[in-house]
Each structure stands twice: as structure tokens, then as C-alpha cells.
Design an enzyme around this catalytic site. Structure first.
Site, mmCIF file in Angstrom:
data_model
loop_
_atom_site.group_PDB
_atom_site.id
_atom_site.type_symbol
_atom_site.label_atom_id
_atom_site.label_comp_id
_atom_site.label_asym_id
_atom_site.label_seq_id
_atom_site.Cartn_x
_atom_site.Cartn_y
_atom_site.Cartn_z
ATOM 1 N N HIS A 125 0.834 -1.210 0.000
ATOM 2 C CA HIS A 125 0.000 0.000 0.000
ATOM 3 C C HIS A 125 0.867 1.258 0.000
ATOM 4 O O HIS A 125 1.891 1.299 0.679
ATOM 5 C CB HIS A 125 -0.855 0.049 1.264
ATOM 6 C CG HIS A 125 -2.044 -0.848 1.246
ATOM 7 N ND1 HIS A 125 -1.962 -2.199 1.439
ATOM 8 C CD2 HIS A 125 -3.369 -0.563 1.065
ATOM 9 C CE1 HIS A 125 -3.198 -2.718 1.389
ATOM 10 N NE2 HIS A 125 -4.063 -1.757 1.155
ATOM 11 N N GLU A 278 13.205 21.341 4.267
ATOM 12 C CA GLU A 278 13.554 20.273 3.327
ATOM 13 C C GLU A 278 15.018 19.898 3.368
ATOM 14 O O GLU A 278 15.432 18.898 2.798
ATOM 15 C CB GLU A 278 13.148 20.697 1.911
ATOM 16 C CG GLU A 278 11.624 20.824 1.797
ATOM 17 C CD GLU A 278 11.132 21.221 0.415
ATOM 18 O OE1 GLU A 278 11.969 21.624 -0.420
ATOM 19 O OE2 GLU A 278 9.910 21.116 0.193
HETATM 20 MN MN MN Z 1 2.038 -2.277 3.527
HETATM 21 MN MN MN Z 2 9.595 21.465 -1.996
#
Ligand code: MN
Ligand code: MN
Length: 287
Positions: A125, A278
Site C-alpha cells: 500500500h 527540506e
Molecule cells: Mn504495507
Molecule cells: Mn519542496
């Protein structure tokens, strides 16, 4: 004009009635720290995905439960973005009903559960089943194969799931999260050894799986609250069955994921805040 005045007066009257009712009921006043379901793509569209069916490498698919960018020829999402708060969590059981996604444009190949059969890779997933337990419908949506990627079993079942679980711990601790994850590159090592594609080339086995988690105390105006002190967890994991079990050992910067994928993550956040957030590696608690 008279009509407008009458309407205004009616609104005022309704307002008075509502206020007096809530007073007599001793209802708690609404607060800003009530969990709600927020926009899944609130922090921005990382790849500029569009709903134009000719955009087969970067097709935007918006569902109530998550938003994703799909790559027709890889047969997997580029990225999936979703909001997680206690408002999404309920008592629905894991449905396990992996299904082809008929929300994809007409004529596109539909990846099915048999595309993965015997491959040595899990149906991994992106948006996890356990993040969407508010209803059977919500949970079933996570089993659409447009939300699934071929993941080395030890990555999916040990490393990757560890951060999925920790995200829900963060929710239990009073937070709401914006989560964006995906995969890039080609070629992984599953339980049957190395592979670059499944299903006669229709599904690409990614080289790496990444995730970015933005953690905010439950509140409103989420995008505005993202600041240089907001916790951001980023991981980038090799899609290889030899990975170690500690998701935290794969922590990295958002910048490195952006460089590897070409995406702009957290693009709605001001560039000055993005620049700081970031560039740093999370060092917070891991369970
Ligand atoms: Mn998974
Ligand atoms: Mn960014």
C-alpha cells in the site's frame, strides 16, 4: 431591498435561537482542536499531475480517501497524498479486497491482483489500509491497485509498516499529519530475487520507496501553521528484501527525495520555509 432586510433579520433570529439552544444544552463551545478530515492534497501537487487522460505518465486521480498521480506504463502510482487525523480512523475491518481501479481512463491497462501473483513482491500500500478505517468504503479504497506498488516483503512487512504504525501513534498523541509517499527507479529484490517488472512488463518494480510526513498539532488553517519548526519526517528505503527493520535508519531530507524524483514536495509552503524544512533530517522519537 426589503427582501434582503427580511432575510438578514431571519438569519439573526436563527442565530439567536441556535445560541440559546446551545446555552440551555450546556454544549461545549466548538474548539479549534477538534479533528476533522482535511484536504488530502493540501500541501501541493508534487508533480503538477493533471486529469487529462493523455497525461499517461502523471495522471491525477482524486478520491475521497486520497489523491494520487498514476503512471500508466509503470502500472503504479508516482505518489499518493493523504491527510491523517483521528477523524479518518474508525472500526472498519481490513477488507483485503484488492481490486482493479476502474477510475482510470478508458482503455488503460488495469493492474489486477494476479499481476503480483508468485512474483516475490508484496502488494504494498501507498496509503495504508489502517489509515482509512472510518467505513468499509474508505478501507476498500486503499485496496484499489492504483494505490499499490510491488514492495519487497521485508520492506513492506517490517520497515515500511514501522513508520505507518508510528504515524498513527503521532495521531494518538494529538497530531494530524499530511503524508505523501511514492516510489521511483526500476528494479528491486524480492523474496524470489531481483526483478525489474511484473506481469509481462506492465508493472514496474521500483528501486526505492519514499515517504514524507508533516506533523502538526491538531488545529485549523494547517498550511499556514507549517513553519521552520514543524516536524517533517522523510525516509527513502531501497526496495530490497535485505533492508533492516528500522525505518528510522532510512531517514533523509526532503531535498534528496526531490532531487531523485524531480518533484516539488510541500510546494504550497513558502519557499523560505521549504528551504529550511527540506534540508534537515528528522531526529525525533521513532515510537
Ligand atoms: Mn504495507
Ligand atoms: Mn519542496
Amino acid at each position: 431591498m426589503r427582501y434582503v432586510v427580511i432575510r438578514l433579520l431571519s438569519f439573526l433570529l436563527i442565530g439567536v435561537v441556535v445560541v440559546s439552544c446551545s446555552d440551555t444544552n450546556n454544549a461545549p463551545a466548538p474548539t479549534t482542536n477538534t479533528s476533522i478530515r482535511d484536504e488530502n492534497l493540501a500541501l501541493g501537487n508534487p508533480s503538477g499531475a493533471t486529469t487529462d487522460a493523455s497525461n499517461y505518465t502523471n495522471y491525477l486521480l482524486v478520491k475521497p480517501q486520497y489523491t494520487l498521480s498514476y503512471h500508466r506504463d509503470r502500472g503504479i502510482p508516482n505518489w499518493v497524498s493523504w491527510h491523517l487525523s483521528s477523524a479518518w480512523l474508525g472500526t472498519a475491518d481490513r477488507q483485503n479486497n484488492f481490486t482493479a481501479d476502474n477510475g482510470l481512463p478508458t482503455g488503460w491497462y488495469r493492474v489486477t491482483t494476479s499481476s503480483y501473483t508468485g512474483s516475490g513482491f508484496d502488494r504494498g500500500h501507498n496509503c495504508p489500509s489502517a489509515d482509512r478505517t472510518g467505513s468499509i468504503e474508505d478501507n476498500s479504497a486503499t485496496f484499489l491497485l492504483s494505490n499499490i506498488m510491488p514492495q519487497a516483503p521485508n520492506n513492506n512487512q517490517r520497515t515500511w509498516v514501522g513508520l505507518e504504525n508510528y504515524c498513527r501513534t503521532l495521531v494518538d498523541q494529538g497530531n494530524e499529519l499530511y503524508i505523501i509517499c511514492g516510489s521511483y527507479g526500476k528494479g528491486g529484490v524480492g523474496s524470489n530475487g531481483a526483478a525489474s517488472t511484473l506481469d509481462n512488463g506492465r508493472v514496474t518494480v521500483p528501486d526505492r520507496c519514499w515517504k514524507v510526513v508533516v506533523v502538526l498539532p491538531v488545529g485549523s488553517d494547517d498550511v499556514k501553521r507549517v513553519s521552520t519548526s514543524t516536524r517533517v519526517i522523510a525516509i527513502d528505503i531501497p526496495n530490497d528484501n535485505s533492508v533492516n527493520t528500522s525505518w528510522a535508519s532510512y531517514r533523509t531530507t526532503v531535498d534528496i527525495i526531490e532531487q531523485a524524483t524531480g518533484y516539488d514536495l510541500l510546494s504550497v509552503v513558502s519557499t523560505s520555509v521549504q528551504k529550511i524544512l527540506e534540508a534537515s533530517v528528522d531526529t525525533g522519537p521513532t515510537n
